[in-house]
Design a protein around this motif. Structure first.
Motif, PDB file in Angstrom:
ATOM      1  N   VAL A  36      -5.390   3.318   6.270  1.00  0.00           N
ATOM      2  CA  VAL A  36      -6.167   2.109   5.972  1.00  0.00           C
ATOM      3  C   VAL A  36      -5.254   0.885   5.979  1.00  0.00           C
ATOM      4  N   SER A  95     -15.922   3.779   4.443  1.00  0.00           N
ATOM      5  CA  SER A  95     -15.471   2.650   3.634  1.00  0.00           C
ATOM      6  C   SER A  95     -14.571   3.157   2.519  1.00  0.00           C
ATOM      7  N   THR A  96     -13.599   2.350   2.121  1.00  0.00           N
ATOM      8  CA  THR A  96     -12.639   2.783   1.096  1.00  0.00           C
ATOM      9  C   THR A  96     -13.302   3.076  -0.248  1.00  0.00           C
ATOM     10  N   ILE A 150      -3.567  -2.168  -2.132  1.00  0.00           N
ATOM     11  CA  ILE A 150      -4.468  -1.028  -1.928  1.00  0.00           C
ATOM     12  C   ILE A 150      -4.113   0.022  -2.974  1.00  0.00           C
ATOM     13  N   ARG A 170      -4.619   8.623   3.380  1.00  0.00           N
ATOM     14  CA  ARG A 170      -5.771   7.740   3.631  1.00  0.00           C
ATOM     15  C   ARG A 170      -5.353   6.283   3.484  1.00  0.00           C
ATOM     16  N   TRP A 171      -4.596   5.956   2.423  1.00  0.00           N
ATOM     17  CA  TRP A 171      -4.206   4.570   2.209  1.00  0.00           C
ATOM     18  C   TRP A 171      -3.172   4.126   3.230  1.00  0.00           C
ATOM     19  N   HIS A 182     -12.641   0.137   8.141  1.00  0.00           N
ATOM     20  CA  HIS A 182     -13.481   1.233   8.627  1.00  0.00           C
ATOM     21  C   HIS A 182     -14.477   0.743   9.689  1.00  0.00           C
ATOM     22  N   GLY A 190      -9.650   2.472  -3.546  1.00  0.00           N
ATOM     23  CA  GLY A 190     -10.098   3.566  -2.689  1.00  0.00           C
ATOM     24  C   GLY A 190     -10.538   4.784  -3.473  1.00  0.00           C
ATOM     25  N   TYR A 218       0.823  -1.204   0.000  1.00  0.00           N
ATOM     26  CA  TYR A 218       0.000   0.000   0.000  1.00  0.00           C
ATOM     27  C   TYR A 218       0.860   1.259   0.000  1.00  0.00           C
TER      28      TYR A 218
END
Length: 523
Positions: free
Chosen positions: A119, A379-380, A304, A115-116, A464, A335, A100
């Motif tokens: 996550v 949620s992604t 991801i 964000r990634w 999430h 995402g 990721y």
């Protein structure tokens, strides 16, 4: 055999657990679902005596109600497990590689990368909690056109600093960081670095990569490995994979280019591996990279990717099949974008104009806890609006503040009890049957859900759900605290309630730990 579900109903009146088994079985065995439900009810094994009652509800649901004794043992188990509460054995040591972020080392990390990062790191924590043998990896795209433009941009900035005539490349990177890198390279290696193309390229991208690593550390994110794309070229991995695909007759030549027959394996069309100018494509490098991952012995690969990679999924799956591997080994999380706001006003950024809000800037402004938690609230597959003003607000409107405040309040109560000589002495000396209030039992029910949440996230790759659960747990505690006095003249009752709060503390702390968010004892 048939599949059916056993779920927690949304409303208490439908019990603690409910199943649709009779409804699913009815068309298969051609019987009335109500009759099937009654037959199942008579054969439920309740050897431990935890079932209070079973109700059959039209058109055939089976609703089960547990005795309070079931929930009392939940408190005992959580306290006994402590930091291990939430650990599961569903992974059974399966080897998993989670890749990721993988940002091009040509500029600072932006919000999407942030964000990634949140996550991916949280998902990694959960998968390890669920007993997967997990490794994390950052794929460094240090080869190709973007790196060449980046290197030329750094060179132009360095020449500008030296007072020389400059021809900036088309689509040059113009941010302040480019001038900072140029200045650093001139300081450490002198003006001659400008003329050493390979050395300049390597030093420039490595300088930016170190900045990326520093930002990730600031975001409390670390990787087991950084894999450089250039190694695939240096080790002839791309040439080898192309040769292998040709031998398998998965690739063919057309219009002076080499194509992979991805349409045969579910892609909408075939894809180019080698262009007519004899240069291999990014896709060819990606195939070689995934082959490398599989050769390292991983049972499952998780990638991801950002929303812009949506069209890339089918071709990579097709490539996995062409390699002779099971496409089910590859899981891809796509995402959506992040919109940065300040109140009602959007904040825009552009990496090449120099006007950008970096991930570093955002961490400095809102703090790493607020950053990570907020990135995990959706949620992604949903676009996320990041409101700087909201996440800095110290109120119930701010999700991370709301949850952290619940943890701090619990710690405050436990400390207060100690000071008032009502110190909690452990669940073994407590009469848990004194816990009868609705708010008490409801809180225990929420605590019990934690292991299910860990399992759902591990199996469905949906981190999430942790913030959703954290908010639910905090809400249940706040309701409990608003209705029930913990420390009273009845010491036995006080000890029972302190036992409950101690397990709430353990669970909320463990949740925040998986999120990579601190669990403050006071606020």
């Amino acid at each position: 055999k048939f599949e059916f579900s056993i779920e927690r109903p949304r409303h208490k009146k439908y019990g603690d657990w409910s199943t649709n088994a009779a409804l699913i079985a009815a068309p298969l065995i051609k019987k009335n679902p109500m009759d099937i439900a009654q037959a199942i009810e008579k054969n439920i094994d309740d050897t431990k005596g935890f079932l209070d009652k079973v109700q059959i509800a039209p058109p055939g649901f089976i609703n089960m109600f547990f005795k309070k004794d079931w929930y009392y043992q939940v408190i005992e188990r959580i306290e006994d497990l402590d930091e291990k509460f939430g650990e599961l054995d569903i992974g059974k040591g399966q080897k998993v590689l989670l890749e990721y972020v993988s940002a091009n080392p040509v500029g600072p990390l932006h919000l999407g990368h942030g964000r990634w990062a949140a996550v991916g790191d949280t998902l990694a924590n959960v998968l390890r909690k669920a007993s997967y043998d997990l490794k994390t990896e950052f794929y460094v795209n240090n080869y190709g056109l973007q790196i060449e433009i980046f290197t030329a941009s750094v060179k132009a900035a360095a020449m500008e600093k030296l007072g020389r005539k400059v021809q900036w490349p088309e689509n040059a990177y113009r941010g302040k960081y480019i001038h900072s890198i140029a200045g650093s390279l001139l300081y450490h290696y002198g003006p001659e670095i400008i003329e050493q193309e390979d050395e300049l390229r390597n030093k420039a991208y490595m300088t930016e990569l170190e900045e990326i690593k520093a930002t990730l550390k600031k975001a409390k994110v670390s990787f087991d490995n950084y894999f450089e794309e250039s190694t695939l070229h240096e080790n002839k991995n791309i040439e080898d994979i192309i040769s292998s695909l040709l031998k398998k007759k998965e690739a063919y030549k057309k219009d002076e280019a080499l194509w992979l027959n991805t349409s045969k394996h579910g892609d909408e069309k075939d894809r180019v591996l080698v262009r007519s100018n004899n240069e291999s494509t990014y896709f060819a490098a990606d195939i070689a990279y995934h082959q490398n991952k599989l050769e390292r012995g991983f049972d499952k690969l998780i990638n991801i990717w950002g929303a812009d990679h949506h069209g890339y999924v089918a071709r990579v799956r097709a490539a996995i099949i062409a390699l002779g591997e099971d496409p089910k080994k590859l899981e891809i999380i796509l995402g959506q974008l992040v919109n940065l706001k300040k109140g009602s006003k959007p904040v825009k950024m552009s990496k090449r104009t120099g006007e950008l809000i970096t991930l570093d800037d955002l961490i400095d402004e809102v703090g790493v806890d607020a950053l990570r938690y907020t990135f995990l609230t959706k949620s992604t597959d949903t676009t996320l609006d990041f409101d700087i003003d909201l996440v800095k607000e110290q109120s119930d409107k701010n999700p991370v503040y709301y949850v952290q405040y619940a943890h701090a309040r619990i710690c405050s109560i436990l400390k207060f009890a100690k000071e008032k000589r009502s110190k909690y002495k452990g669940v073994k000396d407590v009469n848990l049957k004194l816990l009868k209030e609705e708010g008490e039992i409801d809180l225990i029910k929420v605590l019990e859900e934690f292991e299910e949440i860990v399992e759902k996230i591990a199996l469905n790759l949906t981190p999430h759900l942790l913030t959703t659960y954290a908010n639910k747990l905090a809400t249940s505690f706040h309701y409990f605290y608003s209705k029930i006095r913990v420390i009273s003249e009845d010491n036995n009752l006080s000890q029972a309630r302190l036992a409950l709060l101690n397990t709430a503390h353990i669970t909320l702390r463990n949740v925040l730990s998986l999120l990579g968010v601190s669990a403050p004892e006071k606020m």
